[in-house]
Design a protein around this motif. Structure first.
Motif, PDB file in Angstrom:
ATOM      1  N   LEU A 137       0.773  -1.046  -0.059  1.00  0.00           N
ATOM      2  CA  LEU A 137      -0.082   0.023  -0.419  1.00  0.00           C
ATOM      3  C   LEU A 137       0.981   1.295  -0.753  1.00  0.00           C
ATOM      4  O   LEU A 137       1.680   1.014   0.494  1.00  0.00           O
ATOM      5  N   LEU A 138       0.512   2.229  -0.247  1.00  0.00           N
ATOM      6  CA  LEU A 138       1.647   3.675  -1.003  1.00  0.00           C
ATOM      7  C   LEU A 138       0.036   4.582  -0.716  1.00  0.00           C
ATOM      8  O   LEU A 138      -0.719   5.072  -1.297  1.00  0.00           O
ATOM      9  N   ILE A 185       4.124   0.724   2.489  1.00  0.00           N
ATOM     10  CA  ILE A 185       5.186   1.797   1.248  1.00  0.00           C
ATOM     11  C   ILE A 185       6.301   3.041   2.302  1.00  0.00           C
ATOM     12  O   ILE A 185       4.579   4.055   2.205  1.00  0.00           O
ATOM     13  N   ILE A 186       6.344   3.451   2.699  1.00  0.00           N
ATOM     14  CA  ILE A 186       6.721   4.311   3.188  1.00  0.00           C
ATOM     15  C   ILE A 186       8.335   5.524   2.306  1.00  0.00           C
ATOM     16  O   ILE A 186       9.365   4.407   2.279  1.00  0.00           O
ATOM     17  N   GLY A 187       9.044   6.828   3.098  1.00  0.00           N
ATOM     18  CA  GLY A 187      10.076   7.028   2.041  1.00  0.00           C
ATOM     19  C   GLY A 187      10.682   6.758   3.351  1.00  0.00           C
ATOM     20  O   GLY A 187      10.347   6.650   4.885  1.00  0.00           O
ATOM     21  N   GLN A 188      12.256   6.994   2.893  1.00  0.00           N
ATOM     22  CA  GLN A 188      13.116   7.123   4.647  1.00  0.00           C
ATOM     23  C   GLN A 188      13.039   8.637   5.308  1.00  0.00           C
ATOM     24  O   GLN A 188      12.607   8.448   6.054  1.00  0.00           O
ATOM     25  N   THR A 191      10.855   9.980  11.128  1.00  0.00           N
ATOM     26  CA  THR A 191      10.022  10.799  12.179  1.00  0.00           C
ATOM     27  C   THR A 191       8.934   9.335  12.760  1.00  0.00           C
ATOM     28  O   THR A 191       7.932   9.539  13.066  1.00  0.00           O
ATOM     29  N   LEU A 192       9.175   8.095  12.827  1.00  0.00           N
ATOM     30  CA  LEU A 192       7.621   7.055  12.529  1.00  0.00           C
ATOM     31  C   LEU A 192       7.246   7.519  13.661  1.00  0.00           C
ATOM     32  O   LEU A 192       5.680   7.664  14.118  1.00  0.00           O
ATOM     33  N   VAL A 231      10.245   0.263   3.508  1.00  0.00           N
ATOM     34  CA  VAL A 231      11.409   1.738   3.247  1.00  0.00           C
ATOM     35  C   VAL A 231      12.204   2.167   1.292  1.00  0.00           C
ATOM     36  O   VAL A 231      12.815   1.316   1.248  1.00  0.00           O
ATOM     37  N   CYS A 232      11.724   3.212   0.499  1.00  0.00           N
ATOM     38  CA  CYS A 232      12.126   3.662   0.149  1.00  0.00           C
ATOM     39  C   CYS A 232      13.271   4.976  -0.211  1.00  0.00           C
ATOM     40  O   CYS A 232      13.113   6.150   1.405  1.00  0.00           O
TER      41      CYS A 232
END
Length: 214
Positions: free
Chosen positions: A7-8, A105-108, A113-114, A131-132
């Motif tokens: 999922l994005l 799917i998340i960015g770096q 900041t998760l 993680v991209c």
């Protein structure tokens, strides 16, 4: 291997190659066959997108027309409340069952900041995090405790992503794109070309409905 469903989420105002190409590379790397795009509802206290929810979904449809990897889920747009990722994942988990491998799917930048996310500690009970890379972001977490959490959950074994329903973090070796939706909107307001930044079908739609024009 079972079908890892990823999922994005995003505002997608507009969707661009910085969203699509890293995810396509991630799919090749991890054997993904299905990625669901989740356009966010933006709560009233946040800056509102320039494009309406309908226009943002229309642009997604244009972008993925020739891309069988992608599908769209508009559930977050049906809500008047903030789009908490964890709530969406709980709903999806209830629908697909306990055993379906899910990846978010998340960015770096989001990984770093998760700890600021709503109920972030629950995320890995619901999904894997894919993680991209993002240009210019460090690879170390902000605190030793968060770094320890990351180290505990990182996997280098693709089978875990496909065989376990949740619980792993995969750091993907995806291409770096410095494209931002803000930059695209600014360029369009100035009548500058964005041909290299987003799919031709999305540009055609933007021009057709007169989006991002002064």
């Amino acid at each position: 291997m079972s079908d890892l469903h990823a999922l994005l989420g995003g505002t997608f105002d507009p969707i661009h190659f910085g969203h699509l190409r890293p995810v396509m590379a991630l799919a090749q790397q991890t054997g993904l066959t299905r990625v669901t795009l989740l356009p966010n509802n933006v709560p009233p206290h946040r800056p509102q997108p320039e494009a309406s929810a309908t226009q943002r979904v229309d642009m997604l449809r244009c972008a993925i027309e020739q891309q069988p990897l992608f599908e769209i889920d508009t559930r977050e747009l049906q809500r008047d409340t903030p789009s908490w990722t964890v709530a969406t994942l709980e709903a999806l988990r209830a629908e697909c069952g306990e055993q379906q491998p899910l990846g978010f799917i998340i960015g770096q930048d989001s990984l770093l900041t998760l700890a600021k996310w709503h109920r972030w500690q629950d995320l890995l009970s619901l999904c894997h995090l894919l993680v991209c890379q993002r240009p210019g972001y460090p690879t170390e977490m902000e605190t030793p405790a968060m770094q320890q959490w990351l180290d505990q959950h990182i996997t280098h074994d693709l089978r875990q992503l496909h065989q376990q329903p949740a619980g792993c973090i995969w750091l993907a070796d995806t291409p770096l794109y410095t494209i931002s939706a803000t930059e695209i909107r600014q360029r369009l307001h100035q009548n500058l070309s964005c041909d290299a930044l987003l799919p031709a079908a999305v540009i055609a739609y933007i021009n057709r409905v007169g989006l991002y024009r002064d």
